[in-house]
Design a protein around this motif. Sequence first.
Motif, PDB file in Angstrom:
ATOM      1  N   GLY A 175      -9.492  -6.283  -3.233  1.00  0.00           N
ATOM      2  CA  GLY A 175      -9.863  -6.040  -1.845  1.00  0.00           C
ATOM      3  C   GLY A 175      -8.698  -5.925  -0.900  1.00  0.00           C
ATOM      4  N   ASP A 176      -7.499  -6.305  -1.328  1.00  0.00           N
ATOM      5  CA  ASP A 176      -6.306  -6.134  -0.493  1.00  0.00           C
ATOM      6  C   ASP A 176      -5.906  -4.655  -0.469  1.00  0.00           C
ATOM      7  OD1 ASP A 176      -6.182  -8.808   0.121  1.00  0.00           O
ATOM      8  OD2 ASP A 176      -4.675  -9.299  -1.399  1.00  0.00           O
ATOM      9  N   PRO A 177      -5.055  -4.251   0.472  1.00  0.00           N
ATOM     10  CA  PRO A 177      -4.761  -2.822   0.644  1.00  0.00           C
ATOM     11  C   PRO A 177      -4.188  -2.115  -0.584  1.00  0.00           C
ATOM     12  CG  PRO A 177      -4.142  -4.007   2.622  1.00  0.00           C
ATOM     13  CD  PRO A 177      -4.530  -5.052   1.614  1.00  0.00           C
TER      14      PRO A 177
ATOM     15  N   ARG B 120       0.835  -1.203   0.000  1.00  0.00           N
ATOM     16  CA  ARG B 120       0.000   0.000   0.000  1.00  0.00           C
ATOM     17  C   ARG B 120       0.872   1.256   0.000  1.00  0.00           C
ATOM     18  NH1 ARG B 120      -5.165   1.816   0.984  1.00  0.00           N
ATOM     19  NH2 ARG B 120      -5.309   3.836   2.005  1.00  0.00           N
ATOM     20  N   ASN B 121       1.935   1.257   0.784  1.00  0.00           N
ATOM     21  CA  ASN B 121       2.828   2.415   0.808  1.00  0.00           C
ATOM     22  C   ASN B 121       3.522   2.618  -0.531  1.00  0.00           C
ATOM     23  OD1 ASN B 121       2.239   3.142   3.435  1.00  0.00           O
ATOM     24  ND2 ASN B 121       3.932   1.965   4.323  1.00  0.00           N
ATOM     25  N   GLN B 122       3.864   1.523  -1.203  1.00  0.00           N
ATOM     26  CA  GLN B 122       4.463   1.649  -2.534  1.00  0.00           C
ATOM     27  C   GLN B 122       3.488   2.285  -3.515  1.00  0.00           C
ATOM     28  OE1 GLN B 122       5.701  -2.463  -3.126  1.00  0.00           O
ATOM     29  NE2 GLN B 122       7.782  -2.018  -2.442  1.00  0.00           N
TER      30      GLN B 122
ATOM     31  N   LEU C 192       1.530   7.180  -6.452  1.00  0.00           N
ATOM     32  CA  LEU C 192       0.462   8.125  -6.762  1.00  0.00           C
ATOM     33  C   LEU C 192       0.910   9.564  -6.612  1.00  0.00           C
ATOM     34  CD1 LEU C 192      -2.538   6.278  -5.058  1.00  0.00           C
ATOM     35  CD2 LEU C 192      -2.156   6.575  -7.517  1.00  0.00           C
ATOM     36  N   ARG C 193       1.833   9.832  -5.704  1.00  0.00           N
ATOM     37  CA  ARG C 193       2.330  11.194  -5.523  1.00  0.00           C
ATOM     38  C   ARG C 193       3.112  11.684  -6.736  1.00  0.00           C
ATOM     39  NH1 ARG C 193       2.682   9.413  -0.006  1.00  0.00           N
ATOM     40  NH2 ARG C 193       4.814   8.635  -0.257  1.00  0.00           N
TER      41      ARG C 193
END
Length: 241
Positions: A163-165, A136-138, A143-144
């Motif tokens: 459905g996963d983060p 998710r952090n990746q 996205l930034r």
Amino acid sequence: MRILTWNTWKNSPPYRARLAVLARAAAEVRPDIVLLQEAFIGGGQDTAAVLAEALGLRCLAAPARAKPRPQEDGSMADSTNGLAILTRREASEHRVIALPPHPDDPDRIAQVARIDGMTVVNLHLTHLADGDALRRNQVLHLLRHLDPEAPTVLGGDLNAGPGDPAPEALDEAGFRDLAADRPEPTVPGRRIDFLMTRALPLAGVETRLVGALPIGGVAGSDHAGVLAVVEPGRESTVTVA
């Protein structure tokens, strides 16, 4: 427009036979853009270059994850195992974004190109079994670096299912999963390979798996490829082939 994403399984044996199967299966679906993950370069071999030549496409390579790897003949060779975008049209921009790493899984990247006024993103998230938060952090880091208003196609191996983060983070950012209604897994028991769009109105979408069955007893990869045939336009319909 025909877009294919496929994890090509590094140089896992039988590499040369698999490469021929990958080229044949990809050629049958006539893609305009191909997103490759685990694109191997080393020991005189280059997965993306071979597939680009077979398909008559330009190759934008993003080598990564350099280390010695065993070859089919048993020798060791310095190699990389990165990403590549193959494209029929010339890209006006190409850049690589380093993703947040983990000590046990460094040098993860995303690849971004500008093709015909459209942003094309290729990525391969961490494989770590307990890596949901990192994946998710990746995604959030990637996205930034993207313009939320730009018409965008994103694809790759997310190492995560619906459905996963990580896929949820893309959904929350406005990305549409083009194969959301497709039940078939891309690896045994799971669908972890995705094609998505954002800010790109589509009049029609047809998706299908590519290379899910061996040819001549040889599987092209340990993943099936995912093909989307998209028609730009106002109204949106999805057809699962």
